[in-house]
Scaffold this active site. Structure first.
Site, PDB file in Angstrom:
ATOM      1  N   ASP A  77       0.869  -1.172   0.000  1.00  0.00           N
ATOM      2  CA  ASP A  77       0.000   0.000   0.000  1.00  0.00           C
ATOM      3  C   ASP A  77       0.911   1.229   0.000  1.00  0.00           C
ATOM      4  O   ASP A  77       2.130   1.137   0.132  1.00  0.00           O
ATOM      5  CB  ASP A  77      -0.971  -0.006   1.190  1.00  0.00           C
ATOM      6  CG  ASP A  77      -2.192   0.871   0.911  1.00  0.00           C
ATOM      7  OD1 ASP A  77      -2.133   1.718  -0.003  1.00  0.00           O
ATOM      8  OD2 ASP A  77      -3.212   0.725   1.608  1.00  0.00           O
ATOM      9  N   TRP A  78       0.278   2.364  -0.146  1.00  0.00           N
ATOM     10  CA  TRP A  78       0.988   3.640  -0.292  1.00  0.00           C
ATOM     11  C   TRP A  78       1.974   3.853   0.880  1.00  0.00           C
ATOM     12  O   TRP A  78       1.533   4.028   2.021  1.00  0.00           O
ATOM     13  CB  TRP A  78      -0.047   4.755  -0.332  1.00  0.00           C
ATOM     14  CG  TRP A  78       0.469   6.121  -0.574  1.00  0.00           C
ATOM     15  CD1 TRP A  78       1.111   6.926   0.334  1.00  0.00           C
ATOM     16  CD2 TRP A  78       0.389   6.866  -1.784  1.00  0.00           C
ATOM     17  NE1 TRP A  78       1.427   8.110  -0.233  1.00  0.00           N
ATOM     18  CE2 TRP A  78       0.990   8.113  -1.541  1.00  0.00           C
ATOM     19  CE3 TRP A  78      -0.138   6.605  -3.049  1.00  0.00           C
ATOM     20  CZ2 TRP A  78       1.081   9.097  -2.511  1.00  0.00           C
ATOM     21  CZ3 TRP A  78      -0.054   7.596  -4.017  1.00  0.00           C
ATOM     22  CH2 TRP A  78       0.553   8.825  -3.748  1.00  0.00           C
TER      23      TRP A  78
END
Ligand code: NOJ
Length: 751
Positions: A285-286
Site C-alpha cells: 500500500d501507499w
C-alpha cells in the site's frame, strides 16, 4: 497523420494479429513463462529495481523528471496517471525510448465506478446479487481502460466488524461467505473473460490482510486477529479473489499480531504464495513499506526494504525504499538475487498476461466509452437492488404517484457529490441525478415542496426548522433524505459515535410530530445507529451512498415501480457501545435470552449484591442488535414453509439438499433473498451461533411460490481449528430464512 499516431496504429494492427494467433491458454502461459525468463535475462539490476517501483506523478520530481525516469527504466508502474494522451505519451517513452521497451502498468483506484458511479461497495453488497455486481465492475473496467487505466486497486474485500471504521464503506460488510461470492464477482467483472482484451483491467485484492480489524475503528490501527478468525473469516474473500484469478494483491497498512501486513511473511509468503499458490504480483500500500519504521518494526528504510521483500512484496507503491536500498542489500549479501528476480517475474507475468507488450496503447476511440446510457441504467438497477427497507408501518411505502404533494426535505435530497460516496476520483457531481431531480421529474415539479431544513448532514443550525415543518404540514407526505455526507466515511474518515450527525434526529422528530406520513431515506457510507429515527418514522429506506443514479433508483422504490429488495450485509448496532456485534459470534458460556436479561430501567434503586442474571448482555442495549445481518423488508410478504432435507446425515465427503417453499403472499411481484444458515453445535474449538452458507435472490410473482433448493456439501462446513482445516462429524442446525435472526429450522449430522 502524425508519425506517432501512425506508429500507434500500426502496432495496434500488428499486435492484434499476434494476439489472435495465440489462442490456447495453456500454451499461452508456457509462452509467457518463456518470455518472462528471456526478458529477465536481459535486465540489469537497475532495470529490475525499476520494475519493482511504482510512482505517483505528483511525487516524481516534475513532468520532465518523470519522463526521464521512465526513459531510464526506473518505474514499472505509475499510479494516478490517466487520460489517453498522457498515458500514450508516457507509454511511448517506455516502449520506444527505454532500453528494454517494457510497458508501464498504469494503476488507479477505481473502487465503485469510474465515471458512472455505482453504490459504494457496502451498498452493492446489500444487493446480494453477484451478477449485477460483476456487471458493475465490468462497466468500471470498460470506462477506466478507455482512459488508459489497466490496473485498479479493487476489490477492497476487508471484512470488518466495526462501523466506526470509515473504510467499511469500501468493503462487503461482515460476512465471509457473502463477501467471498462478491469478491469473485468483482474480480471477474474487472478482469473480464479475456485478459488481453483492451477492456480487461488487472484486479487487486486488498488489503492483505486484516486491515478491517483496526482497533477502535481508527484507520491504520493495530490489529490482533487469532489464526482461526484470520483463516475462517478474514482470508475467505481473498482466497475467493485468488481463485477467481485476481492478478494482483495489495498488502495492508496494519500491524497484524505484531508484524505489519507489509512485512508479514506468514500471510504473504506462507499463506498466499505457498498454501494458495498465488503467482501474481503483490504491491505494497501507499508508503506501507517505509511506514514499517513508524510501526517500530524496522529501524530504517534499508531494513524496511529488506523485510518487505523477504515477506513477498514485489512492487513498492509510492515510497522508494526498494530503489534506494535493494542494491546495497544484495551487495552486502543480505538478500538473495532470487528474491529480486522472483519479484520481477511476478510483475512481468502480469504485464504479459494483460497483453501489454502487444497492445500497450489506448485506442483514442475508446474514450467515448463513458457514461453511456446502458451504464447509467445499470447504475440505477444496482442502486435500486442495494436499498434496504428497514421499516414500513401500515404500508406507508410505496407512495402513490397520484399523490397531490410531497415535502422533500433534508441535506441529502439534492446533494450530487454526497450521493456518490467515498473513493470517487473521476466520477463527477454534475453526472449525478439527485432524488430531488428524480422526484420532480416523476411527479411534476409543482407537486414537490422542497426545503433542506439543514444545509448539510452535520449542520446543527435549527433556524429553518419552523419553515420546514410548515412546508411539511402543507404536504400529503414527507420524504426526508439524510444520513452522512460522503466525507464522513472512507480512508482516514472514522467516527467514534455513529449516530445521525448534526441536528438531523431533532429535525426528523419535528417532522414526525406533524402527523404526516414520514418516510426517511438514509444515504450514508456506514450502518448508522438509527434507533431514534427508526422509532419515529413511518418508513425507513437505507440507500447507502447510491452513486450517480441514486435519485431515480430511490424514486423508483418510493413510488413503487419496484419493491425494495436489498438485505443488510452488516449488523446494525444500537450505538457504538455495542461494537463489535456480528451475527456469527460464539455463544459464550452464559448466553443471554429474552427471558434472562435485565434492562437498566427495570433495576430497583436499592439492590442486594447481584450480577443481574449472570448473563452476557448490556444493561442499556440488551443482547440483540438494532437490526440483524441479512434483514430487509419488502412491499410484499414472503411466507416460508416446508423445510426439507434430502437426508438427515452425510459423510465428511458427502452433500445434502435442503429446500423450502417461499410464497409471495402479498400484492406485488418482488425479489426475495433467501438465506441458508447452519450451526455446528460442538467443535474442537467453539463454533459460531450461525454461519451463512448460501443465498439466492429470486423473483417471485404475486400469489406464486418457489421451491428454493440449496446443496450443502460437507466441505462447506470445513473450518480451521487452530491446527488444521477440519470437517468434524457431529450435529448441525440448519435454517432457511429471510435473515440471520429468523428462519425454518432443521437438523442433520455429519458422520
Ligand atoms: C491507500 C489506500 O489504502 C489504498 O487502498 C489505495 O489503493 C492506495 N492508497 C492508492 O491510492
Amino acid at each position: 497523420m502524425s508519425s506517432y499516431k501512425l506508429s500507434v496504429l500500426s502496432s495496434l494492427i500488428f499486435f492484434a494479429a499476434v494476439a489472435i494467433s495465440c489462442n490456447h491458454s495453456e500454451k499461452k502461459s508456457d509462452k509467457i513463462e518463456i518470455r518472462v525468463e528471456q526478458l529477465l535475462e536481459k535486465m540489469t539490476l537497475d532495470d529490475k529495481i525499476g520494475q519493482m517501483t511504482q510512482v505517483d506523478p505528483g511525487f516524481a520530481g516534475g513532468d520532465e523528471q518523470l519522463k526521464k525516469s521512465v526513459r531510464d527504466g526506473r518505474y514499472g508502474s505509475i499510479l494516478n496517471l490517466w487520460g489517453v494522451e498522457k498515458v500514450n505519451e508516457m507509454q511511448k517513452i517506455a516502449i520506444e525510448e527505454s532500453r528494454l521497451g517494457i510497458p508501464l502498468l498504469i494503476g488507479r483506484d477505481v473502487i465503485h465506478g469510474y465515471r458512472t458511479i455505482f453504490p459504494i461497495p457496502l451498498g452493492m453488497a446489500a444487493s446480494w446479487n453477484p451478477e449485477i455486481v460483476k456487471k458493475a465492475f465490468r462497466i468500471s473496467a470498460i470506462e477506466c481502460s478507455s482512459q488508459g487505466i489497466k490496473w485498479t486497486f479493487a476489490p477492497m474485500i476487508d471484512i470488518t466488524w466495526d462501523p466506526r471504521w470509515g473504510r467499511i464503506a469500501e468493503g462487503c460488510g461482515e460476512d465471509p461467505y457473502l463477501a467471498s461470492t462478491l469478491s469473485k464477482a468483482m474480480v471477474e467483472g474487472i478482469q473480464g473473460d479475456n485478459l488481453t482484451d483492451p477492456t480487461a483491467v488487472a484486479a487487486c485484492a486488498k488489503h492483505f490482510a486484516g486491515y478491517g480489524f483496526s482497533e477502535g475503528g481508527r484507520d491504520y490501527n493495530t490489529t490482533y486477529i487469532s489464526e482461526p478468525v484470520l483463516r475462517n473469516v478474514v482470508l475467505k474473500p481473498f482466497k475467493a479473489a485468488k481463485d477467481a484469478g485476481a492478478l494482483t494483491f495489495m498488502s495492508g497498512f496494519n500491524d497484524l499480531n505484531g508484524v505489519p501486513a507489509t512485512g508479514n511473511e506468514f500471510t504473504l509468503r506462507q499463506i498466499l504464495r505457498k498454501e494458495w499458490g498465488f503467482q501474481g504480483m503483490v504491491v505494497s500500500d501507499w508508503s506501507s513499506i517505509s511506514e514499517m519504521i513508524s510501526h517500530g518494526f524496522c529501524a530504517n528504510e534499508k531494513e524496511a526494504a529488506y523485510k518487505a521483500l523477504t515477506a513477498g512484496v514485489d512492487m513498492e507503491m509510492s515510497s522508494f525504499t526498494y530503489a534506494g536500498n535493494l542494491k546495497t542489500l544484495l551487495k552486502e549479501g543480505k538478500i538473495d538475487q532470487k528474491l529480486v528476480d522472483d519479484a520481477v517475474r511476478n510483475i512481468l507475468r502480469v504485464k504479459f498476461k494483460l497483453g501489454l507488450f502487444e497492445n500497450p496503447y489506448v485506442n483514442p476511440e475508446a474514450q467515448k466509452q463513458v457514461l453511456n446510457p446502458e451504464f447509467l441504467d445499470h447504475a440505477r438497477t444496482v442502486a435500486r437492488e442495494s436499498a434496504v427497507l428497514l421499516k414500513n408501518k401500515n404500508k406507508t411505502l410505496p407512495l402513490s404517484p397520484k399523490i397531490h404533494s410531497v415535502a422533500v426535505i433534508g441535506p441529502l435530497a439534492d446533494s450530487p457529490r454526497d450521493q456518490l460516496g467515498t473513493w470517487v476520483f473521476d466520477g463527477k457531481a454534475e453526472n449525478s441525478v439527485t432524488p430531488l431531480t428524480a422526484l420532480k421529474e416523476l411527479l411534476g415539479a409543482d407537486k414537490v415542496n422542497y426545503i433542506k431544513g439543514l444545509q448539510y448532514s452535520r449542520d446543527k443550525n435549527k433556524s429553518e426548522f419552523a419553515k420546514t415543518v410548515a412546508l411539511a404540514k402543507q404536504s400529503d407526505a414527507i420524504v426526508y433524505f439524510g444520513g452522512e455526507e460522503w466525507i464522513l466515511s472512507g480512508e482516514g474518515q472514522c467516527r467514534g459515535e455513529i449516530n445521525m450527525p448534526g441536528a438531523q434526529d431533532e429535525l426528523i422528530e419535528a417532522l414526525a410530530s406533524t402527523g404526516k406520513p414520514l418516510v426517511v431515506v438514509i444515504m450514508a457510507g456506514r450502518p448508522l445507529a438509527i434507533g431514534n429515527l427508526l422509532a419515529k418514522a413511518d418508513a425507513v429506506l437505507y440507500g447507502w451512498h447510491g452513486g450517480s443514479m441514486a435519485g431515480p433508483a430511490l424514486a423508483d422504490l418510493i413510488f413503487g415501480k419496484e419493491s425494495p429488495s436489498g438485505k443488510l450485509p452488516v449488523t446494525f448496532v444500537k450505538g457504538s457501545g455495542q461494537i463489535p456485534f456480528y451475527y456469527y459470534h460464539n455463544n459464550t458460556g452464559r448466553p443471554a435470552s429474552a427471558k434472562n436479561w435485565t434492562p437498566m430501567d427495570s433495576i430497583p434503586v436499592v439492590n442486594p449484591q447481584t450480577s443481574l442474571g449472570y448473563k452476557s448482555f448490556q444493561l442499556d442495549y440488551g443482547f440483540t442488535p438494532l437490526l440483524p445481518f441479512g434483514f430487509g423488508l419488502s412491499y410484499t410478504t414472503f411466507n416460508y414453509s416446508d423445510l426439507k432435507l434430502s437426508a438427515m446425515s452425510m459423510s465428511t465427503t458427502g452433500s445434502i439438499e435442503i429446500k423450502a417453499n417461499v410464497a409471495n403472499s402479498g400484492d406485488m411481484d418482488a425479489d426475495e433473498i433467501v438465506q441458508l444458515y447452519i450451526r455446528d453445535r460442538v467443535g474442537s474449538i467453539t463454533r459460531p451461533v450461525k454461519e451463512l452458507k448460501g443465498y439466492k435472490r429470486v423473483t417471485i410473482k404475486q400469489g406464486k411460490n418457489v421451491e428454493i433448493i440449496f446443496r450443502l456439501e460437507a466441505k462447506d462446513l470445513e473450518f480451521f481449528n487452530g491446527k488444521a482445516n477440519v470437517i468434524e462429524p457431529g450435529e448441525f442446525d440448519v435454517w432457511i430464512g429471510p435473515n440471520s435472526a429468523e428462519g425454518l429450522h432443521g437438523e442433520f449430522t455429519i458422520h
